[in-house]
Structures are given as structure tokens and as C-alpha cells.
Design a protein around this motif. Structure first.
Motif, mmCIF file in Angstrom:
data_model
loop_
_atom_site.group_PDB
_atom_site.id
_atom_site.type_symbol
_atom_site.label_atom_id
_atom_site.label_comp_id
_atom_site.label_asym_id
_atom_site.label_seq_id
_atom_site.Cartn_x
_atom_site.Cartn_y
_atom_site.Cartn_z
ATOM 1 N N THR A 44 0.830 -1.211 0.000
ATOM 2 C CA THR A 44 0.000 0.000 0.000
ATOM 3 C C THR A 44 0.856 1.249 0.000
ATOM 4 O O THR A 44 0.642 2.165 -0.800
ATOM 5 N N ARG A 75 0.710 6.485 11.852
ATOM 6 C CA ARG A 75 0.336 6.706 10.460
ATOM 7 C C ARG A 75 1.535 7.241 9.690
ATOM 8 O O ARG A 75 2.360 7.948 10.244
ATOM 9 N N CYS A 111 -6.679 3.231 -1.750
ATOM 10 C CA CYS A 111 -5.788 2.581 -0.788
ATOM 11 C C CYS A 111 -5.486 3.418 0.448
ATOM 12 O O CYS A 111 -5.154 2.869 1.499
ATOM 13 N N ALA A 112 -5.577 4.727 0.328
ATOM 14 C CA ALA A 112 -5.205 5.608 1.439
ATOM 15 C C ALA A 112 -6.335 5.706 2.458
ATOM 16 O O ALA A 112 -7.516 5.594 2.119
ATOM 17 N N ASP A 113 -5.949 5.923 3.707
ATOM 18 C CA ASP A 113 -6.934 6.182 4.757
ATOM 19 C C ASP A 113 -7.444 7.622 4.677
ATOM 20 O O ASP A 113 -8.595 7.895 4.971
ATOM 21 N N ARG A 114 -6.547 8.527 4.293
ATOM 22 C CA ARG A 114 -6.872 9.946 4.108
ATOM 23 C C ARG A 114 -6.014 10.470 2.970
ATOM 24 O O ARG A 114 -4.927 9.959 2.733
ATOM 25 N N GLU A 134 -2.291 9.304 3.401
ATOM 26 C CA GLU A 134 -1.860 8.649 4.642
ATOM 27 C C GLU A 134 -2.334 7.212 4.674
ATOM 28 O O GLU A 134 -3.394 6.876 4.145
ATOM 29 N N CYS A 135 -1.524 6.375 5.313
ATOM 30 C CA CYS A 135 -1.939 5.010 5.601
ATOM 31 C C CYS A 135 -1.503 4.664 7.018
ATOM 32 O O CYS A 135 -0.511 5.179 7.522
ATOM 33 N N ALA A 136 -2.293 3.826 7.657
ATOM 34 C CA ALA A 136 -2.053 3.475 9.053
ATOM 35 C C ALA A 136 -1.021 2.367 9.162
ATOM 36 O O ALA A 136 -0.947 1.472 8.323
ATOM 37 N N THR A 138 0.430 -0.979 10.857
ATOM 38 C CA THR A 138 -0.175 -2.147 11.462
ATOM 39 C C THR A 138 0.444 -2.413 12.825
ATOM 40 O O THR A 138 -0.182 -2.968 13.707
#
Length: 145
Positions: A44, A75, A111-114, A134-136, A138
Motif C-alpha cells: 500500500t 500513520r 488505498c489511502a486512509d486519508r 496517509e496510511c495506518a 499495522t
């Protein structure tokens, strides 16, 4: 109970207007995440980085810059600046991603969270735009010594 410090860091990489820039950006992303022990879904994060840098290459005539930033330790924010003044409508006014043959920025949005984007300056060195996503994480693992 001791207070814990949230790991924060920022890296900026200047990129020439060159078709190899997305590959260089992906390699830099992997090295930075590994160094800081930030467990972000690699596919991602690499896809987001690659698509944002590719968009900068295809839609501007000048250099670009990649900025990687840990946000609250949980993030990853990937930002790409380039010389184009135009912010794509999907990033200026977030809307649901279009499914069925997505490419480029649609993939980032899926794919991005924001995500978002904005213009910078009216001219000169700081002119252009910044697109970010942004992506979180894990999990956060121990960084390398």
C-alpha cells in the motif's frame, strides 16, 4: 507510569523530472520505514508513493519532492510536491473513488486512509502543489540501532 514519546520523523527527497523517480522514491520509502521500524503495509505504501511521484512526473515539467512523515507514530503521510499549479478535483474535493478500471490517483484514493491536496504559493520557488495521502501502521517494531 512513565510517559511514552511518540516517534516522529520527517524525510524529504528532491527528485529530478526523470522517469526513474518513482523507483527511487519507492526504494527510499522502504529504507526509511525499515530504519524506523514502522510496519505499514508495504504494498500500500509503495503504491501510494509510486502513483503520487508518477503523477508529478507526468503532469509537471519540473522537479518534484517526496516527503515522508510519521504522524503520531501510527500513520505514515506521503506527500509529493511538484511545479504544477493544478490540484486534481478528486484531491481538492475528496469524493468516493471510482471502481472498475482505476488507475493513478484513483488507486491512491482507494488505498489511502486519508488524502488531499492544495496549491502552494503564486510563483517562485514555493509555487506548485502538494498532494498527500496517509496510511495506518499495522504495528510499530523496534527501529534499527
Amino acid at each position: 507510569m512513565a510517559d511514552t514519546v511518540t516517534p516522529t520523523w520527517v524525510y524529504t527527497l528532491q527528485l529530478p523530472h526523470d522517469p526513474r523517480s518513482p523507483g527511487i522514491a519507492r526504494a527510499t520509502l522502504r529504507a526509511v520505514l525499515h530504519r524506523h521500524g514502522m510496519a505499514v503495509p508495504a504494498d500500500t505504501a509503495e503504491l501510494i508513493t509510486s502513483e503520487l511521484v508518477t503523477h508529478a512526473y507526468r503532469h509537471s515539467d519540473g522537479p518534484s519532492a517526496l516527503r515522508l512523515r510519521a504522524m503520531d507514530g501510527r500513520r505514515l503521510r506521503v506527500g509529493v510536491w511538484d511545479t504544477s499549479p493544478d490540484v486534481p478535483a478528486a484531491f481538492a474535493d475528496p469524493a468516493p473513488a471510482v471502481y472498475g478500471g482505476p488507475g493513478g490517483l484513483d488507486l491512491v484514493r482507494m488505498c489511502a486512509d486519508r488524502y488531499g491536496g492544495y496549491r502552494l504559493g503564486a510563483g517562485g520557488v514555493s509555487a506548485g502543489r502538494l498532494l498527500w495521502a496517509e496510511c495506518a501502521a499495522t504495528d510499530v517494531v523496534s527501529p534499527l540501532p
